[in-house]
Design a protein around this motif. Structure first.
Motif, short mmCIF file in Angstrom:
data_model
loop_
_atom_site.label_atom_id
_atom_site.label_comp_id
_atom_site.label_asym_id
_atom_site.label_seq_id
_atom_site.Cartn_x
_atom_site.Cartn_y
_atom_site.Cartn_z
N GLU A 62 -6.25 -7.85 3.18
CA GLU A 62 -5.62 -7.57 4.51
C GLU A 62 -6.51 -8.21 5.77
O GLU A 62 -6.23 -8.85 6.65
CB GLU A 62 -5.13 -6.05 4.79
N GLU A 63 -7.82 -7.64 5.71
CA GLU A 63 -8.67 -7.76 6.68
C GLU A 63 -9.13 -9.28 6.83
O GLU A 63 -9.45 -9.98 7.90
CB GLU A 63 -9.93 -6.83 6.65
N GLU A 64 -9.15 -10.21 5.63
CA GLU A 64 -9.44 -11.49 5.68
C GLU A 64 -8.33 -12.28 6.15
O GLU A 64 -8.61 -13.13 7.25
CB GLU A 64 -9.64 -12.04 4.30
N ASP A 82 -5.37 -4.20 -0.29
CA ASP A 82 -5.31 -3.36 1.07
C ASP A 82 -6.47 -2.20 0.82
O ASP A 82 -6.36 -1.26 -0.05
CB ASP A 82 -4.10 -2.80 1.18
N PRO A 83 -7.45 -2.49 1.62
CA PRO A 83 -8.86 -1.76 1.35
C PRO A 83 -8.58 -0.29 1.85
O PRO A 83 -9.29 0.69 1.37
CB PRO A 83 -9.69 -2.47 2.14
N LEU A 84 -7.67 -0.07 2.77
CA LEU A 84 -7.57 1.18 3.32
C LEU A 84 -6.07 1.10 3.94
O LEU A 84 -5.83 0.72 5.15
CB LEU A 84 -8.36 1.65 4.45
N ASP A 85 -5.09 1.58 3.01
CA ASP A 85 -3.62 1.73 3.70
C ASP A 85 -3.42 3.14 3.97
O ASP A 85 -3.83 4.31 3.45
CB ASP A 85 -2.67 1.57 2.31
N GLY A 86 -2.89 3.09 5.11
CA GLY A 86 -2.78 4.47 5.91
C GLY A 86 -3.83 4.65 6.75
O GLY A 86 -4.46 5.66 7.26
N THR A 87 -4.23 3.42 7.44
CA THR A 87 -5.53 3.69 8.46
C THR A 87 -4.99 4.51 9.87
O THR A 87 -6.03 5.45 10.07
CB THR A 87 -5.74 2.25 9.32
N LYS A 88 -3.81 4.71 9.99
CA LYS A 88 -3.10 5.49 11.17
C LYS A 88 -3.76 7.26 10.44
O LYS A 88 -4.03 7.97 11.14
CB LYS A 88 -2.07 5.54 11.33
N GLU A 89 -3.31 7.35 9.38
CA GLU A 89 -3.65 8.75 8.61
C GLU A 89 -5.11 9.05 8.72
O GLU A 89 -5.51 9.91 9.16
CB GLU A 89 -2.96 8.87 7.38
N PHE A 97 -4.60 8.57 3.03
CA PHE A 97 -4.80 7.25 2.91
C PHE A 97 -5.09 6.76 1.60
O PHE A 97 -5.84 7.63 0.72
CB PHE A 97 -5.83 6.99 4.03
N THR A 98 -5.15 5.46 1.26
CA THR A 98 -5.45 5.01 -0.06
C THR A 98 -6.20 3.73 -0.15
O THR A 98 -5.98 2.92 0.76
CB THR A 98 -3.93 4.69 -1.03
N VAL A 99 -6.66 3.57 -1.37
CA VAL A 99 -7.55 2.15 -1.59
C VAL A 99 -6.24 1.25 -2.55
O VAL A 99 -5.92 2.31 -3.63
CB VAL A 99 -8.79 2.34 -2.06
N ASN A 100 -6.20 0.12 -2.43
CA ASN A 100 -4.91 -0.49 -3.22
C ASN A 100 -5.51 -1.67 -3.78
O ASN A 100 -6.00 -2.59 -3.03
CB ASN A 100 -3.87 -0.47 -2.23
N ILE A 101 -5.30 -1.90 -5.01
CA ILE A 101 -5.85 -3.38 -5.72
C ILE A 101 -4.59 -3.60 -6.63
O ILE A 101 -3.86 -2.61 -7.40
CB ILE A 101 -7.19 -3.23 -6.32
N ALA A 102 -4.27 -4.99 -6.48
CA ALA A 102 -2.90 -5.30 -7.38
C ALA A 102 -3.15 -6.69 -8.10
O ALA A 102 -3.71 -7.55 -7.12
CB ALA A 102 -1.56 -5.19 -6.90
#
Length: 261
Positions: A62-64, A82-89, A97-102
């Motif tokens: 995401e950030e790249e 997505d290194p930090l899904d739920g940044t608003k949370e 909030f979660t760390v996500n790798i797929a």
């Protein structure tokens, strides 16, 4: 590969929680969405680990992407991060909030991990097998339990976005009749379906592929499915879309066992 994902998610989660406790500034990206030091440091950890272990598999993070770094060709397999899904949370001091790798292969999310470091909930999935992991205070895996989706009961338990609900989502839930609403942020919505804690996740707002791939992989591994509104499985690696940007998802509905049979 799943073991590599799990280790990197735990390492990234540790760093996310360091920033969570110490506090940090909140910046805005070009699309006005928030980004923090936690997003950036988590992504660095994950990308370094994946590129060292699998140098021939391209990464989409995401950030790249937000920084304008060119995305390579994605024929075959690629990683979605997505290194930090739920940044608003995260910013609002909520816990989901979660760390996500797929891993995506030929448009299908095949392997995924979702780690919520604030609560310790950890979900993993690969074809035919989904698990929830027990994590100790030192970010080590101490136990595993298989999970699978359930038959929808009465009332249906519907997971909805805490930060991004829409009138279309409300209308969909009303059309289901009596429904229990479970409000939760980030990719945990897919995981609640996978773990038989909910039945349906409708999303009629904007999402990107890195928001959904890891949770979707866990859900599919547990026997569920995510489909677009025309009934097709949600596909990944979407580029050069006529009506939207690269990697943007259409509206979708994720469900448990009823969608997989």
């Amino acid at each position: 590969m799943l073991g590599v994902f799990e280790r990197l998610a735990l390492d990234a989660g540790r760093e996310v929680m360091r920033v969570f406790h110490e506090g940090c500034a909140v910046d805005s990206k070009a699309d006005s969405s928030p980004v923090t030091e936690a997003d950036r440091e988590s992504e660095k950890i994950i990308l370094a680990g994946l590129r060292a272990a699998y140098p021939d598999i391209p990464c989409v993070a995401e950030e790249e992407v937000a920084a304008g770094i060119a995305t390579p060709d994605l024929d075959g397999a690629f990683f979605l991060i997505d290194p930090l899904d739920g940044t608003k949370e995260f910013v609002n001091r909520r816990t989901d909030f979660t760390v996500n790798i797929a891993l995506v292969r030929h448009g299908v999310p095949e392997v995924g991990v979702v780690f919520a470091p604030c609560t310790g909930r950890f979900f993993s999935g690969r074809p035919g097998k989904a698990e929830t992991l027990e994590i100790d205070a030192d970010y080590r895996v101490t136990g595993r339990r298989p999970i699978t989706v359930r038959e929808g009961g009465t009332p249906l338990a519907v997971v909805a976005s805490r930060s991004h609900n829409t009138p279309e989502t409300d209308a969909f839930i009303r059309d289901l009749g009596a429904a229990e609403i479970v409000s939760v942020g980030s990719s945990l919505k897919f995981c609640l379906l996978a773990a038989a804690e909910a039945d349906v996740y409708p999303r009629f707002g904007r999402t990107m592929e890195w928001d959904t791939a890891a949770g979707d992989a866990v859900l599919r591994a547990a026997g569920g499915m995510t489909r677009t509104l025309d009934g097709e499985p949600l596909a990944y690696g979407k580029r050069n879309q006529a009506s939207d940007s690269d990697f943007a998802n259409p509206h979708f509905v994720a469900t448990g066992k009823s969608a997989a049979t």
